[in-house]
Design a protein around this motif. Structure first.
Motif, mmCIF file in Angstrom:
data_model
loop_
_atom_site.group_PDB
_atom_site.id
_atom_site.type_symbol
_atom_site.label_atom_id
_atom_site.label_comp_id
_atom_site.label_asym_id
_atom_site.label_seq_id
_atom_site.Cartn_x
_atom_site.Cartn_y
_atom_site.Cartn_z
ATOM 1 N N LYS A 168 41.904 27.790 54.661
ATOM 2 C CA LYS A 168 41.917 28.836 53.633
ATOM 3 C C LYS A 168 40.524 29.019 53.027
ATOM 4 C CE LYS A 168 45.561 27.222 51.344
ATOM 5 N NZ LYS A 168 46.674 27.142 50.370
ATOM 6 N N TRP A 169 39.837 27.930 52.758
ATOM 7 C CA TRP A 169 38.503 28.015 52.174
ATOM 8 C C TRP A 169 37.551 28.719 53.125
ATOM 9 C CZ3 TRP A 169 33.508 26.709 53.117
ATOM 10 C CH2 TRP A 169 32.623 26.774 52.025
ATOM 11 N N SER A 170 37.590 28.355 54.397
ATOM 12 C CA SER A 170 36.692 28.968 55.381
ATOM 13 C C SER A 170 36.970 30.458 55.519
ATOM 14 C CB SER A 170 36.849 28.279 56.736
ATOM 15 O OG SER A 170 36.480 26.925 56.634
ATOM 16 N N ALA A 171 38.239 30.844 55.595
ATOM 17 C CA ALA A 171 38.589 32.264 55.706
ATOM 18 C C ALA A 171 38.179 33.016 54.445
ATOM 19 C CB ALA A 171 40.087 32.417 55.962
ATOM 20 N N ALA A 172 38.368 32.416 53.273
ATOM 21 C CA ALA A 172 37.974 33.060 52.020
ATOM 22 C C ALA A 172 36.457 33.236 51.944
ATOM 23 C CB ALA A 172 38.473 32.247 50.824
ATOM 24 N N GLU A 173 35.711 32.268 52.425
ATOM 25 C CA GLU A 173 34.252 32.366 52.424
ATOM 26 C C GLU A 173 33.786 33.486 53.355
ATOM 27 O OE1 GLU A 173 30.241 31.711 51.591
ATOM 28 O OE2 GLU A 173 32.078 31.317 50.505
ATOM 29 N N ILE A 174 34.391 33.591 54.515
ATOM 30 C CA ILE A 174 34.049 34.689 55.429
ATOM 31 C C ILE A 174 34.403 36.026 54.781
ATOM 32 C CG2 ILE A 174 34.559 35.764 57.657
ATOM 33 C CD1 ILE A 174 35.086 32.836 58.681
ATOM 34 N N SER A 175 35.570 36.105 54.153
ATOM 35 C CA SER A 175 35.991 37.331 53.466
ATOM 36 C C SER A 175 34.990 37.705 52.378
ATOM 37 C CB SER A 175 37.374 37.140 52.833
ATOM 38 O OG SER A 175 38.352 36.872 53.804
ATOM 39 N N ARG A 176 34.558 36.713 51.593
ATOM 40 C CA ARG A 176 33.603 36.961 50.523
ATOM 41 C C ARG A 176 32.282 37.482 51.073
ATOM 42 N NH1 ARG A 176 29.303 35.533 48.329
ATOM 43 N NH2 ARG A 176 28.938 33.812 49.726
ATOM 44 N N ARG A 177 31.827 36.896 52.155
ATOM 45 C CA ARG A 177 30.560 37.340 52.751
ATOM 46 C C ARG A 177 30.680 38.745 53.325
ATOM 47 N NH1 ARG A 177 26.815 32.614 54.776
ATOM 48 N NH2 ARG A 177 27.369 31.064 53.224
ATOM 49 N N LEU A 178 31.848 39.087 53.867
ATOM 50 C CA LEU A 178 32.055 40.459 54.349
ATOM 51 C C LEU A 178 31.986 41.445 53.184
ATOM 52 C CD1 LEU A 178 34.936 40.052 56.947
ATOM 53 C CD2 LEU A 178 32.556 40.665 57.408
ATOM 54 N N ARG A 179 32.619 41.077 52.055
ATOM 55 C CA ARG A 179 32.560 41.940 50.869
ATOM 56 C C ARG A 179 31.122 42.097 50.386
ATOM 57 N NH1 ARG A 179 36.885 38.980 49.440
ATOM 58 N NH2 ARG A 179 35.722 37.737 47.947
ATOM 59 N N ALA A 180 30.391 40.995 50.350
ATOM 60 C CA ALA A 180 29.012 41.021 49.867
ATOM 61 C C ALA A 180 28.122 41.857 50.783
ATOM 62 C CB ALA A 180 28.462 39.601 49.751
ATOM 63 N N ALA A 181 28.430 41.908 52.047
ATOM 64 C CA ALA A 181 27.618 42.647 53.002
ATOM 65 C C ALA A 181 28.017 44.117 53.094
ATOM 66 C CB ALA A 181 27.733 42.002 54.386
ATOM 67 N N SER A 182 29.128 44.489 52.480
ATOM 68 C CA SER A 182 29.587 45.873 52.591
ATOM 69 C C SER A 182 28.735 46.790 51.711
ATOM 70 C CB SER A 182 31.066 45.983 52.216
ATOM 71 O OG SER A 182 31.247 45.673 50.866
ATOM 72 N N PRO A 183 28.599 48.058 52.117
ATOM 73 C CA PRO A 183 27.796 49.005 51.341
ATOM 74 C C PRO A 183 28.329 49.134 49.909
ATOM 75 C CG PRO A 183 28.413 49.940 53.459
ATOM 76 C CD PRO A 183 29.165 48.651 53.301
ATOM 77 N N GLY A 184 27.411 49.192 48.960
ATOM 78 C CA GLY A 184 27.787 49.374 47.564
ATOM 79 C C GLY A 184 28.172 48.101 46.840
#
Length: 140
Positions: free
Chosen positions: A96-112
């Motif tokens: 869960k932690w690893s998936a959440a970290e990947i999710s967070r990084r995807l959000r951070a990399a998204s435009p805006g």
């Protein structure tokens, strides 16, 4: 198991299409009834990950967690191995932690998106002999 973790956070139409193709039993503990799968997906949404012991293959344990973007699964991670060495209770948090970290990084990399501090993972041992993660916060 990864399919269930992803389906749990997919639109209802995707679940219906998956069920339309039919469920097949791989072992005596496999989910083979549509209502049982829907119930399992609800449990996965509640816990944040999917776990199983011997469902897809006898003597194999698996843990899977979805990678989310806007509350929809866009990918997932899974860990599996022999039951005597892979204990789902020990791996749930790490998955869960690893998936959440990947999710967070995807959000951070998204435009805006606004820049956020990002953790640097210095250790995530699977042996369980050390703390599950040593995290240092660093600004971008």
């Amino acid at each position: 198991m990864l399919d269930q973790a992803i389906l749990a956070y997919s639109p209802e139409e995707a679940v219906d299409e998956y069920l339309w193709n039919g469920l097949s039993r791989r072992t005596g503990t496999s989910i083979a009834a549509p209502q049982a799968l829907r119930s399992a997906l609800e449990g996965i949404r509640g816990s944040g990950c999917a776990t199983e012991v011997g469902e897809a293959a006898r003597a194999v344990s698996r843990v899977a967690a979805p990678v989310l973007a806007l509350d929809r699964a866009v990918a997932g991670i899974s860990v599996c191995g022999p039951c005597e060495r892979v204990h789902v209770d020990d791996l749930e948090f790490r998955a869960k932690w690893s998936a959440a970290e990947i999710s967070r990084r995807l959000r951070a990399a998204s435009p805006g998106s606004r820049p956020h501090p990002r953790p640097l993972i210095s250790a995530v041992p699977l042996s369980g002999h050390l703390p599950s993660a040593v995290v240092a916060q660093v600004a971008r």
